[in-house]
Write a protein that holds these residues in place. Structure first.
Motif, mmCIF file in Angstrom:
data_model
loop_
_atom_site.group_PDB
_atom_site.id
_atom_site.type_symbol
_atom_site.label_atom_id
_atom_site.label_comp_id
_atom_site.label_asym_id
_atom_site.label_seq_id
_atom_site.Cartn_x
_atom_site.Cartn_y
_atom_site.Cartn_z
ATOM 1 N N ASP A 374 39.933 2.718 109.384
ATOM 2 C CA ASP A 374 41.319 2.590 108.882
ATOM 3 C C ASP A 374 42.179 1.481 109.145
ATOM 4 O OD1 ASP A 374 42.141 3.487 111.654
ATOM 5 O OD2 ASP A 374 42.812 5.255 110.973
ATOM 6 N N THR A 375 41.300 0.228 109.195
ATOM 7 C CA THR A 375 42.127 -1.143 109.441
ATOM 8 C C THR A 375 43.235 -1.188 108.606
ATOM 9 O OG1 THR A 375 39.941 -1.802 109.968
ATOM 10 C CG2 THR A 375 41.718 -3.375 109.668
ATOM 11 N N ARG A 376 44.523 -1.311 109.207
ATOM 12 C CA ARG A 376 45.661 -1.393 108.529
ATOM 13 C C ARG A 376 45.832 -2.888 107.677
ATOM 14 N NH1 ARG A 376 46.106 2.440 112.537
ATOM 15 N NH2 ARG A 376 47.340 4.123 112.049
ATOM 16 N N ILE A 377 46.063 -3.842 108.389
ATOM 17 C CA ILE A 377 46.329 -5.139 107.835
ATOM 18 C C ILE A 377 44.987 -6.105 107.931
ATOM 19 C CG2 ILE A 377 47.602 -7.256 108.213
ATOM 20 C CD1 ILE A 377 49.415 -5.143 107.685
ATOM 21 N N GLY A 378 44.639 -6.410 106.827
ATOM 22 C CA GLY A 378 43.684 -7.181 106.325
ATOM 23 C C GLY A 378 42.670 -6.295 106.401
ATOM 24 N N GLY A 379 42.653 -4.897 105.817
ATOM 25 C CA GLY A 379 41.615 -4.034 105.974
ATOM 26 C C GLY A 379 40.332 -4.399 104.907
ATOM 27 N N PHE A 380 40.480 -5.453 104.157
ATOM 28 C CA PHE A 380 39.210 -5.871 103.212
ATOM 29 C C PHE A 380 38.318 -6.906 104.002
ATOM 30 C CE2 PHE A 380 42.164 -4.089 100.119
ATOM 31 C CZ PHE A 380 41.283 -3.019 99.536
ATOM 32 N N GLY A 381 38.829 -7.311 105.042
ATOM 33 C CA GLY A 381 38.139 -8.169 105.768
ATOM 34 C C GLY A 381 38.719 -9.587 105.824
ATOM 35 N N PRO A 382 38.615 -10.268 107.212
ATOM 36 C CA PRO A 382 39.124 -11.500 107.315
ATOM 37 C C PRO A 382 39.069 -12.659 106.427
ATOM 38 C CG PRO A 382 37.144 -11.349 108.789
ATOM 39 C CD PRO A 382 37.322 -9.864 108.156
ATOM 40 N N LEU A 383 37.919 -12.604 105.424
ATOM 41 C CA LEU A 383 37.838 -13.675 104.535
ATOM 42 C C LEU A 383 38.321 -13.255 102.950
ATOM 43 C CD1 LEU A 383 34.592 -14.994 105.691
ATOM 44 C CD2 LEU A 383 36.618 -16.162 105.989
ATOM 45 N N PHE A 384 38.923 -11.897 102.765
ATOM 46 C CA PHE A 384 39.391 -11.479 101.642
ATOM 47 C C PHE A 384 40.543 -12.458 101.147
ATOM 48 C CE2 PHE A 384 41.512 -8.357 98.618
ATOM 49 C CZ PHE A 384 40.045 -8.265 97.870
ATOM 50 N N GLY A 385 41.211 -12.830 101.928
ATOM 51 C CA GLY A 385 42.345 -13.731 101.287
ATOM 52 C C GLY A 385 41.732 -15.141 100.669
ATOM 53 N N LEU A 386 40.441 -15.511 101.403
ATOM 54 C CA LEU A 386 39.844 -16.651 100.579
ATOM 55 C C LEU A 386 39.444 -16.388 99.467
ATOM 56 C CD1 LEU A 386 38.912 -19.536 100.666
ATOM 57 C CD2 LEU A 386 36.917 -18.605 102.205
ATOM 58 N N ILE A 387 38.607 -15.198 99.469
ATOM 59 C CA ILE A 387 38.315 -14.705 98.192
ATOM 60 C C ILE A 387 39.234 -14.647 97.113
ATOM 61 C CG2 ILE A 387 37.348 -12.707 96.985
ATOM 62 C CD1 ILE A 387 35.889 -11.806 99.827
ATOM 63 N N VAL A 388 40.336 -14.066 97.396
ATOM 64 C CA VAL A 388 41.690 -14.029 96.297
ATOM 65 C C VAL A 388 41.932 -15.594 95.855
ATOM 66 C CG1 VAL A 388 44.011 -13.255 95.827
ATOM 67 C CG2 VAL A 388 42.381 -11.717 97.161
ATOM 68 N N ILE A 389 42.114 -16.280 96.774
ATOM 69 C CA ILE A 389 42.324 -17.763 96.336
ATOM 70 C C ILE A 389 41.457 -18.326 95.414
ATOM 71 C CG2 ILE A 389 42.791 -19.968 97.132
ATOM 72 C CD1 ILE A 389 44.005 -18.653 99.563
ATOM 73 N N LEU A 390 40.250 -18.265 95.686
ATOM 74 C CA LEU A 390 39.165 -18.813 94.971
ATOM 75 C C LEU A 390 38.715 -18.059 93.613
ATOM 76 C CD1 LEU A 390 36.244 -18.927 97.488
ATOM 77 C CD2 LEU A 390 37.173 -20.916 96.446
ATOM 78 N N THR A 391 39.131 -16.704 93.573
ATOM 79 C CA THR A 391 39.073 -16.133 92.228
ATOM 80 C C THR A 391 40.182 -16.363 91.524
ATOM 81 O OG1 THR A 391 38.340 -14.040 93.312
ATOM 82 C CG2 THR A 391 39.216 -13.840 91.396
ATOM 83 N N LEU A 392 41.337 -16.757 92.044
ATOM 84 C CA LEU A 392 42.528 -17.280 90.872
ATOM 85 C C LEU A 392 42.125 -18.845 90.590
ATOM 86 C CD1 LEU A 392 45.594 -16.448 93.386
ATOM 87 C CD2 LEU A 392 45.027 -15.381 90.973
ATOM 88 N N CYS A 393 41.259 -19.584 91.325
ATOM 89 C CA CYS A 393 40.718 -20.876 90.671
ATOM 90 C C CYS A 393 39.933 -20.735 89.771
ATOM 91 C CB CYS A 393 40.286 -21.602 92.068
ATOM 92 S SG CYS A 393 41.397 -22.154 93.586
ATOM 93 N N LEU A 394 38.797 -19.807 90.009
ATOM 94 C CA LEU A 394 37.993 -19.405 88.985
ATOM 95 C C LEU A 394 38.577 -19.146 87.703
ATOM 96 C CD1 LEU A 394 34.809 -19.036 88.821
ATOM 97 C CD2 LEU A 394 35.212 -16.516 88.975
#
Length: 551
Positions: A374-394
């Motif tokens: 039940d990871t609270r902060i960053g529960g989607f993994g340590p690289l999910f923030g990078l995924i979101v940024i790349l998705t916005l660029c895409l």
């Protein structure tokens, strides 16, 4: 639907749904949940397989192979779940406790559990769909860990259904398998699949439901309606928030048909028949989900406590969020909370405020916290923030190249999913909004389905894979170590045969089933204070006193 992959996936889903409906029927009839439901559901599933198979192939070798694969998956799911202990807090504290009482003939509709522990509140009032399924397997095998079998059944079912659907959109089988794997192996799924937690079921069933709506919109038939019917029933009875998610997801077919009304070439009569049949299926599934399967929670809570979502709402509601929220979140709105969680270091404590980080970085501390159920902060993994940024660029780079109709369908999906996320006041906690994981993958799918060559899209898939590998490494490594430690402890306790070993269970009363199944002679005590030789079970509050024991 006609290919083997989809057929087996739907067969597994139907099997799960029949088990749940049959168990619910027994509960309403004031009967106990029994293991024979499993056998009954198996044979009913064979009827579905018979009619879902093309007439000329019903007695063919292919059908026999499909049946064999189905049996292997079910049997394998039971064996795998039996081999691994549930080390999670909620799993040991009240999920397994509920299973034990249901196996011991407790009827949650007509009887109130009164053991005097704090777990009674949750067991009496929470949604019980997953417990019904777990009890069937537990009663059949006598092994409490086997109750997790439907975790793997639904995981494989969702994967196969998704692969079958994406094969109709993409010619690249490898890409289909990669995207489907990433969709279903989210961090919430990876962290919880070996436990009795139920949050991960939400994202799997949302995927199933979305595929069902899209499939029916494109090629309607009764088999797809069965998928939608069962997916809604299962989803609604996982937990209270899932009912809201299921209701919001009905916006997908509504918006699709509003769009279709103006552009489709089908006659108005054909449209009307198709829409009415879908509307009837959706409405009936919610009625069955709430009034029939959910009678021991939604209906009973309303009658006895004045609110279907008690104890999380209504008079005397219990606040479970404040004590579970990390420092620094209370003054933020839900959008700010979600932003902070996505772009901060992965962390599962409560005392420290979230720390924003460079999106490409991964620390040892983040890997350590990634293993939590039940990871609270960053529960989607340590690289999910990078995924979101790349998705916005895409999206910014390629939005002009998207086919208009496909773009509209995509916009409907993303909008509805985001609404389902934002209705939750605590979207910072990954386990509460597991569907957020699939949104960037939908962007990638839109690009590849439109046959747009994009290195950014493949970079997103690569980061997804790295993210899952990090979480999988942390989770499986911790599971292996805990498993070895637990087996050593149980062997040690079993070796003491002089007299019953005093055990102080604490919050994890359900550990008694684990000890009984292992053949350990013990007696429950309220306290072992003063004991000098103590064994505390791994990831457990249960403590054994060996002061007066001899090998």
């Amino acid at each position: 639907m006609n290919n083997r992959v989809s057929l087996i996936g739907y067969l597994l889903l139907v099997f799960t749904g029949i088990n749940l409906l049959a168990a619910s029927f027994l509960v309403i009839m004031n009967q106990s949940i029994h293991g024979y439901i499993f056998i009954f559901s198996f044979f009913v599933s064979l009827i579905f397989l018979f009619f879902a198979t093309e007439r000329e192939q019903r007695f063919s070798r292919k059908t026999v192979v499909n049946l064999v694969i189905f049996i292997i998956i079910i049997g394998g799911a039971i064996k795998i779940s039996e081999k691994f202990y549930d080390f999670s807090y909620d799993g040991q504290a009240y999920h397994q406790e509920a299973l034990i009482h249901m196996k011991d003939n407790w009827n949650p509709l007509y009887e109130q559990l009164t053991t005097g522990t704090a777990q009674d509140l949750w067991i009496n009032h929470y949604a019980k769909g997953i417990w019904y399924l777990g009890t069937i397997i537990y009663e059949l095998t006598g092994n409490i860990e086997s109750a997790k079998a439907f975790n793997f059944v639904l995981l494989i079912s969702t994967f196969l259904i998704l692969v079958g659907y994406l094969q109709t959109k993409l010619n690249n089988v490898g890409l289909v398998i990669v995207v489907s794997s990433l969709m279903v192996l989210s961090p919430v799924v990876t962290n919880q699949i070996f436990t009795n937690y139920n949050d991960f079921f939400i994202v799997l069933l949302i995927i199933n439901l979305i595929v069902g709506y899209l499939n029916y919109y494109e090629t309607p038939n009764y088999k797809i309606l069965i998928n939608i019917f069962i997916s809604i029933i299962l989803l609604v009875n996982i937990k209270f928030t899932a009912l809201g998610y299921a209701l919001i997801l009905t916006g997908i077919p509504i918006l699709l048909y509003i769009y279709n009304f103006y552009i489709a070439k089908a006659s108005r009569k054909e449209k009307k028949q198709k829409i009415l049949l879908l509307a009837f299926t959706i409405c009936s599934s919610f009625i069955v989900a709430i009034a029939f399967v959910g009678s021991s929670s939604y209906i009973k809570n309303t009658i006895t406590k004045g609110h279907p979502f008690y104890p999380l709402a209504g008079e005397g509601k219990v606040d479970i969020i404040t004590v579970n929220s990390p420092a620094g979140l209370s003054d933020l709105n839900r959008i700010e909370k979600m932003y902070v969680s996505i772009f901060s270091e992965t962390y599962n404590g409560l005392e420290e405020e979230p720390k924003t980080k460079f999106p490409l970085s991964v620390s040892k501390e983040e890997i350590f916290y990634s293993k939590a159920t039940d990871t609270r902060i960053g529960g989607f993994g340590p690289l999910f923030g990078l995924i979101v940024i790349l998705t916005l660029c895409l999206s910014l780079i390629y939005y002009r190249k998207i086919d208009k109709e496909q773009g509209y369908v995509f916009l409907i999906l993303v909008t509805v999913i985001m609404i389902s996320i934002m209705i939750n006041p605590e979207p910072w906690w990954a386990r509460y909004v597991p569907q957020l994981w699939i949104i960037p993958l939908l962007f990638v799918l839109l690009i590849v389905i439109n046959k747009i060559k994009s290195y950014v899209a493949y970079a997103i898939l690569l980061v997804y894979m790295l993210n899952i590998l990090i979480i999988g490494y942390a989770t499986m490594g911790d599971l292996y170590n805990s498993q070895m430690a637990m087996e050593d402890q149980l062997e040690s306790l079993k070796a003491y045969s002089n007299e019953a070993i005093p055990i102080e269970f604490g919050v994890y009363e359900a550990n008694r089933a684990r000890l009984e199944e292992y053949g350990i002679n013990f007696k429950k005590v309220d306290s072992i204070e003063g004991c000098q030789n103590i064994i505390q079970l791994t990831y457990s509050t249960a403590r054994a006193c060996l002061d007066n024991q001899q090998n």
